[in-house]
Design an enzyme around this catalytic site. Structure first.
Site, PDB file in Angstrom:
ATOM      1  N   ASP A  68      11.573 -11.326  43.112  1.00  0.00           N
ATOM      2  CA  ASP A  68      11.171 -10.541  41.938  1.00  0.00           C
ATOM      3  C   ASP A  68      11.527 -11.235  40.632  1.00  0.00           C
ATOM      4  O   ASP A  68      12.270 -12.231  40.619  1.00  0.00           O
ATOM      5  CB  ASP A  68      11.818  -9.150  42.001  1.00  0.00           C
ATOM      6  CG  ASP A  68      13.310  -9.196  42.329  1.00  0.00           C
ATOM      7  OD1 ASP A  68      13.891 -10.286  42.343  1.00  0.00           O
ATOM      8  OD2 ASP A  68      13.890  -8.123  42.567  1.00  0.00           O
ATOM      9  N   ASN A 137      20.521   2.365  44.946  1.00  0.00           N
ATOM     10  CA  ASN A 137      19.647   3.463  45.370  1.00  0.00           C
ATOM     11  C   ASN A 137      18.806   3.053  46.589  1.00  0.00           C
ATOM     12  O   ASN A 137      17.842   3.723  46.921  1.00  0.00           O
ATOM     13  CB  ASN A 137      18.743   3.904  44.214  1.00  0.00           C
ATOM     14  CG  ASN A 137      17.913   2.753  43.668  1.00  0.00           C
ATOM     15  OD1 ASN A 137      17.903   1.667  44.237  1.00  0.00           O
ATOM     16  ND2 ASN A 137      17.224   2.994  42.577  1.00  0.00           N
ATOM     17  N   HIS A 139      17.186   0.137  46.878  1.00  0.00           N
ATOM     18  CA  HIS A 139      16.046  -0.750  46.623  1.00  0.00           C
ATOM     19  C   HIS A 139      16.273  -2.140  47.191  1.00  0.00           C
ATOM     20  O   HIS A 139      17.401  -2.604  47.310  1.00  0.00           O
ATOM     21  CB  HIS A 139      15.646  -0.776  45.139  1.00  0.00           C
ATOM     22  CG  HIS A 139      16.558  -1.497  44.212  1.00  0.00           C
ATOM     23  ND1 HIS A 139      17.089  -0.913  43.090  1.00  0.00           N
ATOM     24  CD2 HIS A 139      17.001  -2.771  44.209  1.00  0.00           C
ATOM     25  CE1 HIS A 139      17.824  -1.793  42.439  1.00  0.00           C
ATOM     26  NE2 HIS A 139      17.791  -2.934  43.102  1.00  0.00           N
ATOM     27  N   GLU A 144      11.663   0.226  44.288  1.00  0.00           N
ATOM     28  CA  GLU A 144      12.484   1.393  43.984  1.00  0.00           C
ATOM     29  C   GLU A 144      12.088   2.577  44.880  1.00  0.00           C
ATOM     30  O   GLU A 144      10.980   2.586  45.434  1.00  0.00           O
ATOM     31  CB  GLU A 144      12.267   1.791  42.518  1.00  0.00           C
ATOM     32  CG  GLU A 144      12.723   0.735  41.515  1.00  0.00           C
ATOM     33  CD  GLU A 144      14.228   0.794  41.226  1.00  0.00           C
ATOM     34  OE1 GLU A 144      15.003   1.126  42.134  1.00  0.00           O
ATOM     35  OE2 GLU A 144      14.600   0.481  40.083  1.00  0.00           O
TER      36      GLU A 144
HETATM   37  C1  GLP Z   1      18.773  -6.189  41.482  1.00  0.00           C
HETATM   38  C2  GLP Z   1      17.863  -7.114  42.297  1.00  0.00           C
HETATM   39  C3  GLP Z   1      18.013  -6.915  43.776  1.00  0.00           C
HETATM   40  C4  GLP Z   1      19.490  -6.838  44.149  1.00  0.00           C
HETATM   41  C5  GLP Z   1      20.134  -5.667  43.456  1.00  0.00           C
HETATM   42  C6  GLP Z   1      21.590  -5.485  43.819  1.00  0.00           C
HETATM   43  O1  GLP Z   1      18.180  -4.987  41.166  1.00  0.00           O
HETATM   44  N1  GLP Z   1      16.489  -7.005  41.947  1.00  0.00           N
HETATM   45  O2  GLP Z   1      17.353  -7.963  44.461  1.00  0.00           O
HETATM   46  O3  GLP Z   1      19.644  -6.737  45.530  1.00  0.00           O
HETATM   47  O4  GLP Z   1      20.027  -5.885  42.068  1.00  0.00           O
HETATM   48  O5  GLP Z   1      22.380  -6.311  43.044  1.00  0.00           O
HETATM   49  P1  GLP Z   1      23.877  -6.665  43.293  1.00  0.00           P
HETATM   50  O6  GLP Z   1      23.880  -7.688  44.373  1.00  0.00           O
HETATM   51  O7  GLP Z   1      24.334  -7.240  41.986  1.00  0.00           O
HETATM   52  O8  GLP Z   1      24.576  -5.414  43.674  1.00  0.00           O
END
Ligand code: GLP
Length: 249
Positions: A68, A137, A139, A144
């Protein structure tokens, strides 16, 4: 099928994940890696860079496709995912930059940006190993919670909880992008192998809901229960004792 590895802590989980990615690169030097951003994979990438520097890994034939990108951010913006990938991984290994793909955040035409990205994924011949983190959440990428699983690359309105979670990286809340381009659930599910890394107590509830709860687009990661080759690497804080029956023996 799901295999679960329970690590002692974040560094240990990062080494297990890096080992799995290394094995993929060694077994298939021209593999396609699906890569992720967020704080979770930082340690994994650090470990891969170390092994590369030792001379143990060769990324010269690897292609990478990221999940993404924020809509509107340029590759030079230090909060863009392209910038993240360059600074945490690509600049430190011998991957050919032309073989690294991240959605084009600067393409204002969402249909065009998403169509192009789906073509890139299709032309790659398929993702061999998809690395994933997990949002609070549920995702994955930026898929989402919603009413139905979105299939391919699409433009998404980020939820307030995701915007709030990402705010820590920006100077003000107004600078946090409200939209992103993300691979869809179908793109992710078509990866031959999926590696999910989850660490920290803050993720213990969502990882349980995602992998042990009902499959629903309200918890996007729950769809991974239907994938036939998923590896979940978590630390003790995230997995608690909830996954003891699944641990790889
Ligand atoms: C972002 C990214 C995800 C990631 C998520 C969790 O929203 N788009 O790919 O998995 O954050 O992030 P973290 O690893 O910092 O908890």
């Amino acid at each position: 099928m799901m295999r679960v590895y329970c690590a002692k802590d974040y560094d240990h989980a990062s080494r297990i994940a890096a080992n799995i990615i290394s094995a993929q690169v060694i077994l298939k030097p021209d593999c396609v890696l699906g890569l992720a951003t967020g704080s979770t994979p930082v340690g994994t990438y650090e470990q891969l860079v170390k092994w590369y520097e030792k001379g143990d890994l060769d990324f010269s034939k690897v292609h990478s496709i990221n999940l993404d990108e924020y809509r509107g951010l340029s590759p030079e913006n230090d909060q863009s995912y392209r910038y993240f990938m360059n600074t945490h991984l690509f600049n430190h290994i011998n991957i050919n930059p032309a073989n690294t793909f991240v959605p084009d955040g600067l393409e204002p035409d969402a249909d065009k940006a998403c169509r192009r990205y789906n073509e890139i994924i299709a032309n790659s011949g398929g993702i061999d190993l998809q690395l994933l983190g997990l949002g609070h959440n549920g995702h994955i990428g930026f898929n989402e919670p919603c009413d139905e699983f979105e299939k391919e690359t699409h433009c998404v309105d980020l939820t307030q909880s995701t915007i709030d979670a990402n705010a820590r990286f920006f100077k003000t809340i107004d600078e946090v992008p409200k939209q992103a381009y993300t691979m869809g659930i179908k793109n992710i599910m078509q990866a031959k192998k999926v590696l999910v890394v989850v660490t920290g107590e803050g993720k213990s509830d969502i990882v349980k809901r995602a992998f042990l709860g009902p499959i629903t687009p309200q918890v996007p990661a729950s769809v991974l229960q239907l994938h036939n080759d998923v590896i979940l690497v978590g630390d003790k804080a995230a997995l608690q004792d909830n996954f003891n029956d699944y641990l790889s023996k």
